[in-house]
Design a protein around this motif. Structure first.
Motif, PDB file in Angstrom:
ATOM      1  N   LEU A 177       0.851  -1.205   0.000  1.00 31.34           N
ATOM      2  CA  LEU A 177       0.000   0.000   0.000  1.00 31.34           C
ATOM      3  C   LEU A 177       0.880   1.246   0.000  1.00 31.34           C
ATOM      4  N   GLU A 229      -1.550  -0.849  -4.065  1.00 33.03           N
ATOM      5  CA  GLU A 229      -2.749  -0.024  -3.938  1.00 33.03           C
ATOM      6  C   GLU A 229      -2.325   1.375  -3.490  1.00 33.03           C
ATOM      7  N   ASP A 265      -3.404   4.947  -1.467  1.00 36.77           N
ATOM      8  CA  ASP A 265      -4.313   5.663  -0.574  1.00 36.77           C
ATOM      9  C   ASP A 265      -3.692   7.021  -0.272  1.00 36.77           C
ATOM     10  N   ASP A 289      -8.612   5.762   3.538  1.00 41.19           N
ATOM     11  CA  ASP A 289      -9.945   5.235   3.187  1.00 41.19           C
ATOM     12  C   ASP A 289     -10.219   3.890   3.840  1.00 41.19           C
ATOM     13  N   ARG A 290      -9.127   3.115   4.059  1.00 38.96           N
ATOM     14  CA  ARG A 290      -9.351   1.731   4.500  1.00 38.96           C
ATOM     15  C   ARG A 290      -8.455   1.355   5.663  1.00 38.96           C
ATOM     16  N   ASP A 291      -8.795   0.262   6.306  1.00 39.01           N
ATOM     17  CA  ASP A 291      -7.998  -0.288   7.399  1.00 39.01           C
ATOM     18  C   ASP A 291      -6.621  -0.728   6.869  1.00 39.01           C
ATOM     19  N   ILE A 292      -5.562  -0.419   7.608  1.00 37.37           N
ATOM     20  CA  ILE A 292      -4.222  -0.817   7.137  1.00 37.37           C
ATOM     21  C   ILE A 292      -3.612  -1.870   8.050  1.00 37.37           C
ATOM     22  N   ARG A 339      -1.011  -4.527   6.864  1.00 33.73           N
ATOM     23  CA  ARG A 339      -0.548  -4.186   5.521  1.00 33.73           C
ATOM     24  C   ARG A 339       0.900  -3.697   5.537  1.00 33.73           C
ATOM     25  N   ARG A 358      -2.194   2.317  13.742  1.00 35.63           N
ATOM     26  CA  ARG A 358      -3.225   1.646  12.954  1.00 35.63           C
ATOM     27  C   ARG A 358      -2.799   0.206  12.630  1.00 35.63           C
TER      28      ARG A 358
END
Ligand code: PRP
Ligand code: MG
Length: 190
Positions: A43, A70, A72, A96-99, A102, A127
């Motif tokens: 990410l 991806e 973000d 935008d999304r949970d990491i 990742r 996070r």
């Protein structure tokens, strides 16, 4: 550097040219590609607004080699309209999304005092990212107030306020294709 653009009259001198940025971006992408070979779900987190140009170029350069990544975006601001970091970081746009779990690579345009990145790294680790590394296109080694781990650095530059390639002065000059220093009279006009 004058190419007849509107901003030529405002730039005192160029620090890093468009060609240098292009070559360094390709070099950094190859390094990250080699280090993250085989990583699933990489990410890239772009720190808006300043890193927008670098994210667009770096992501495509990485895409030529892989692995798939991806994208973000976070918008945090500690400079606002000034030329020095306030140290107070505000989240203007969150991820935008949970990491959690990742592998995250932060895409930054510049590390100056280090305050923004120091805050961001603590935030991303809170996070529960599996790993967090940083690619910064520019760093001012003599300006760092808070040491931050930056695994991939494009250019170390002098401790001068610079604009261009995403970097702004009062929201202006982000669209310049290179990084330069403004003429003193521009600040007097502001
Ligand atoms: O190392 P520091 O001293 O913290 O400075 C670095 C940060 O400052 C700039 O962002 P800014 O706060 O100007 O927001 P912007 O990217 O929207 O212009 C730049 O894009 C970095 O994110
Ligand atoms: Mg700024």
């Amino acid at each position: 550097m004058a190419d007849g653009s509107w901003y030529d009259a405002d730039i005192d001198h160029v620090i890093i040219s468009e060609a240098q940025i292009r070559e360094k971006t390709a070099e950094l992408a190859k390094q990250v590609s080699a280090d993250y070979a085989g990583v699933d779900g990489l990410l890239l987190v772009c720190v808006l607004k300043g890193a927008v140009m670098f994210m667009a170029d770096f992501a495509r350069a990485l895409g030529r080699h892989g692995p798939p990544a991806e994208l973000d975006f976070m918008a945090i601001s500690s400079y606002g309209q000034g030329t020095t970091s306030s140290g107070v970081v505000r989240i203007l746009k969150d991820l935008d999304r949970d990491i959690a779990g990742r592998h995250v690579v932060v895409i930054e345009d510049i590390v100056d005092s280090g305050l923004t990145l120091s805050w961001l790294l603590r935030y991303l680790e809170s996070r529960s990212a599996a790993s967090v590394e940083v690619v910064a296109l520019f760093r001012k080694p003599d300006a760092v107030k808070v040491p931050v781990p930056v695994k991939y650095v494009g250019f170390d530059i002098p401790t001068e306020f610079v604009v261009g390639y995403g970097l702004d002065f009062g929201e202006r000059y982000r669209e310049l294709p290179y990084v330069g220093v403004l003429k003193p009279e521009v600040y007097a006009r502001a």
